[in-house]
Design an enzyme around this catalytic site. Structure first.
Site, PDB file in Angstrom:
ATOM      1  N   GLN A 385       0.912  -1.203  -0.093  1.00  0.00           N
ATOM      2  CA  GLN A 385      -0.024   0.652  -0.100  1.00  0.00           C
ATOM      3  C   GLN A 385       0.972   1.555   0.493  1.00  0.00           C
ATOM      4  OE1 GLN A 385      -2.393  -0.271   3.514  1.00  0.00           O
ATOM      5  NE2 GLN A 385      -3.418  -1.891   2.573  1.00  0.00           N
ATOM      6  N   GLU A 482      12.905  18.850 -24.987  1.00  0.00           N
ATOM      7  CA  GLU A 482      12.227  20.166 -24.445  1.00  0.00           C
ATOM      8  C   GLU A 482      13.017  21.171 -23.153  1.00  0.00           C
ATOM      9  OE1 GLU A 482      10.330  21.798 -26.044  1.00  0.00           O
ATOM     10  OE2 GLU A 482       9.805  20.150 -28.026  1.00  0.00           O
TER      11      GLU A 482
END
Length: 725
Positions: A385, A482
């Site tokens: 989790q 980029e």
């Protein structure tokens, strides 16, 4: 040349509805304009029940309707568009996935064929994007969920090329847009050079104006100045948006933009004076043909300069509508930011697919458990989790932010096209700063999340058929193209550091997007210390937002003071900025981006109409925020905002939130999931039958059950070894 009045039908349409568009300014609120919802019946029509199977136990016990929560980042129009695209692909033989590995040439070939098949369908005419900017982002996401190379290829060939011309060109350039919209030409975007990337001002490709011929002479001095990594240029593009230093009358006027013909559209052969080629196989995204280009005194017409923000007249005298040169550069930054804005969403798409695969598989995979009882799904274990659910929260935060950011940028481009964009320079600078911060935040979140998903799926996650490795390889480019992420952070921090001295006199136009809201009454706010004591208090979203506001302001203040200290010791500006990056300026840009995303996520969740969905969204906000705070605990303690056991309470809050979200994890994954046809994962299929899909993949893999053609080498070598013994 085409005359200015020879506009394509799209532009005629846009000019007709210009009056209506001018009435609405850029959307800067946290909610988008495309908020039309869908009824429960409509949602179920587009998203029918999943096949019954091992995931039923989680799905039946979810606290909310997974279909409704999609509306946090979707609209009726975007859902329908994605559905139409996916149904078209699933029914078209051209889009069926190959059962064998393809060669590089085959990958490129099939990708081009698919690109033109999508192009010919014209799912969203340009006028619909003007009316509903969300559709642009939705189409991109739909294509990415199928194949990232296809989406990138389409974006580079058609959208980025046309968008740049629309943003910084004039009516005499519209014939290029018409040609690309009709598929007569294919474009690309050429900024990066072999020896220069993020430092745009250091580019060496030149465009020298010749008044006698009214031409620009494009030239590349050597290979280091060659344009490189140009997507779609390697084999296909006929025209390029080229960034080059504009030189006229012996003066360098800095980086400007030109539309440059590269190949003959009829033959795909390069024009004389142009050397163009492919850079070869890459780590990922091999469906995109990245290339290089070298110019040898190559002449183009003067009219090919995209001169809306500045250029030369026929005599070679430089003209610009901006009195202040920095304003021209600032306005151009908005157009330059389009790629980074787009990449924030690209990164999120990769993470979105990975987290769906990992969570569905974690709910199916069973290991250990109480003696005499069935084994326990690994999703029930705390470690699983805590590994996965923060990335689930991050996916929702980034998905909601990127959808808004893309829509905002499209609206900005449209308003700029019509001349309706107020404060273009200021907005361009802020968009540049926010995209320079959020692009690294999103790309690194995806990088770390995808790797965690791969590991959380154990050995089966290493199967190619799991598809997580492919996602990891393709996403990796987002960390460098980029603008390499660490360098981009410097661009965002430079703007923020310049803002700090005038924090008390900021004007509304200095932060149209609201990214500087954390500076309100900042000096007084920085004097505060955190007074929270309990775990409940630390997982309240509004409290987390206040902590992050303090953190962002503190890192800005200390970064500014660090630069000032270095300068007082005799360092020049470059040295001072260089020696204040680690733990200061770089961290500043990250927390600035995270702060904006966190606030946007909270505002969207808090306004969600459905109560059950709102509750789970706010838990996701809390988990996203708590995990961000935990990451920066050292700075919060160093700055004196935290004391005693507050850091332990933050960590306890993260564990508690993960446990609270675990029962809803599969339903949240369902809300994010594309169709199985796009996901293509043996571990993440919607029916939860992971082991059946693994069996099928293994048994049908080419050559899996046959003797290898080189079997004699095994036998003969073994016999040889035995004889020697």
């Amino acid at each position: 040349m085409y005359k200015c009045d020879k506009l394509c039908k799209t532009y005629r349409y846009i000019r007709q509805c210009n009056t209506n568009i001018a009435k609405s300014s850029i959307l800067l609120s946290n909610m988008t304009s495309s908020t039309k919802s869908m009824t429960d019946e409509e949602l179920k029509q587009y998203f029918p029940d999943f096949p019954s199977g091992p995931l039923d136990v989680y799905r039946k016990n979810a606290s909310f309707d997974w279909r409704k929560i999609k509306m946090a980042y979707e609209s009726a129009s975007t859902i329908k568009l994605k559905h139409d695209i996916w149904k078209f692909m699933e029914s078209n033989p051209l889009f069926q996935h190959s059962e064998r590995d393809l060669s590089l040439d085959e990958i490129r070939h099939i990708n081009v064929k698919r690109m033109y098949a999508i192009f010919n369908e014209n799912f969203i005419p340009y006028e619909r994007i003007v009316e509903d900017p969300r559709l642009y982002q939705a189409k991109t996401e739909a294509l990415f969920m199928y194949d990232s190379s296809l989406s990138v290829k389409i974006s580079l060939t058609f959208r980025m090329f046309a968008n740049t011309i629309q943003a910084i060109g004039g009516p005499h350039h519209y014939h290029f847009v018409e040609d690309v919209q009709q598929g007569k030409i294919g474009g690309c975007f050429a900024l990066t050079e072999v020896a220069h990337g993020s430092n745009a001002k250091g580019m060496r490709t030149t465009a020298t104006y010749c008044p006698e011929t009214k031409q620009f002479i494009m030239h590349t001095d050597d290979f280091e100045a060659a344009k490189f990594w140009v997507g779609s240029l390697g084999q296909c593009a006929t025209h390029a948006i080229v960034y080059a230093m504009l030189i006229s009358k012996g003066k360098n006027h800095g980086l400007h933009t030109f539309v440059v013909p590269i190949r003959d559209p009829q033959t795909l052969k390069p024009y004389p004076g142009v050397v163009v080629g492919d850079i070869g196989k890459k780590v990922g995204l091999n469906g995109v043909d990245n290339g290089f280009v070298i110019f040898n005194k190559y002449a183009i017409p003067k009219e090919n300069a995209l001169d809306k923000l500045g250029g030369v007249d026929d005599n070679g005298d430089y003209k610009t509508p901006f009195k202040d040169p920095s304003k021209r550069f600032g306005a151009s930054l908005g157009a330059l930011s389009g790629g980074r804005v787009h990449i924030t969403s690209i990164s999120t798409n990769y993470l979105q697919k990975a987290i769906v695969i990992a969570l569905r598989y974690s709910a199916v995979r069973r290991q250990f458990g109480p003696e005499g009882e069935p084994e326990t799904p690994v999703l029930e274990y705390q470690m699983q989790q805590v590994r996965l659910l923060p990335h689930l929260a991050s996916t929702f935060a980034l998905r909601i932010f990127c959808t808004w950011f893309s829509e905002m940028h499209i609206k900005m481009t449209v308003d700029s096209l019509f001349g309706n964009l107020k404060n273009a320079a200021e907005l361009g600078v802020e968009v540049h700063a926010l995209s320079s911060a959020s692009k690294p935040v999103c790309a690194w979140a995806a990088r770390d999340g995808i790797q965690t998903c791969r590991e959380a799926c154990g050995g089966h996650g290493y199967l190619d058929a799991a598809r997580i490795g492919e996602l990891r390889n393709d996403n990796d480019a987002n960390c460098t193209y980029e603008g390499e992420n660490s360098l981009l952070l410097q661009q965002a921090s430079n703007w923020l550091l310049a803002i700090w001295p005038r924090r008390h006199s900021l004007r509304p136009e200095d932060s149209i997007l609201g990214s500087l809201n954390f500076l309100e009454n900042v000096d007084e706010y920085l004097k505060k210390t955190c007074q929270l004591k309990t775990v409940d208090e630390f997982i309240e979203p509004t409290n987390i937002i206040q902590i992050y506001r303090w953190l962002t302001a503190y890192v800005l203040k200390t970064s500014y003071e660090k630069v000032a200290e270095l300068k007082s010791l005799g360092k020049d500006n470059l040295q001072a900025r260089n020696e204040s990056q680690a733990y200061y300026a770089a961290t500043l840009s990250v927390v600035y981006g995270e702060n904006f995303i966190l606030n946007h996520f909270y505002n969207t969740a808090a306004q969600f109409p459905d109560a059950a969905c709102r509750a789970v969204l706010l838990r996701l906000v809390a988990l996203y925020g708590v995990c961000l705070v935990e990451k920066h605990l050292a700075t919060l303690y160093i700055g004196g905002h935290f004391s005693d056991q507050q850091g332990a309470q933050v960590r306890a809050g993260a564990v508690r939130l993960c446990a609270a979200l675990a029962p809803d994890a599969v339903a949240l994954a369902d809300a994010l999931a594309p169709p199985d046809f796009c996901l293509r994962s043996v571990l993440g299929a919607s029916d939860g039958q992971a082991y059946k899909h693994i069996q099928n993949a293994v048994m049908t893999s080419p050559g899996a059950l046959t003797r290898p053609s080189w079997w004699k080498d095994v036998v003969h070598w073994r016999d040889y070894v035995q004889a020697k013994l």
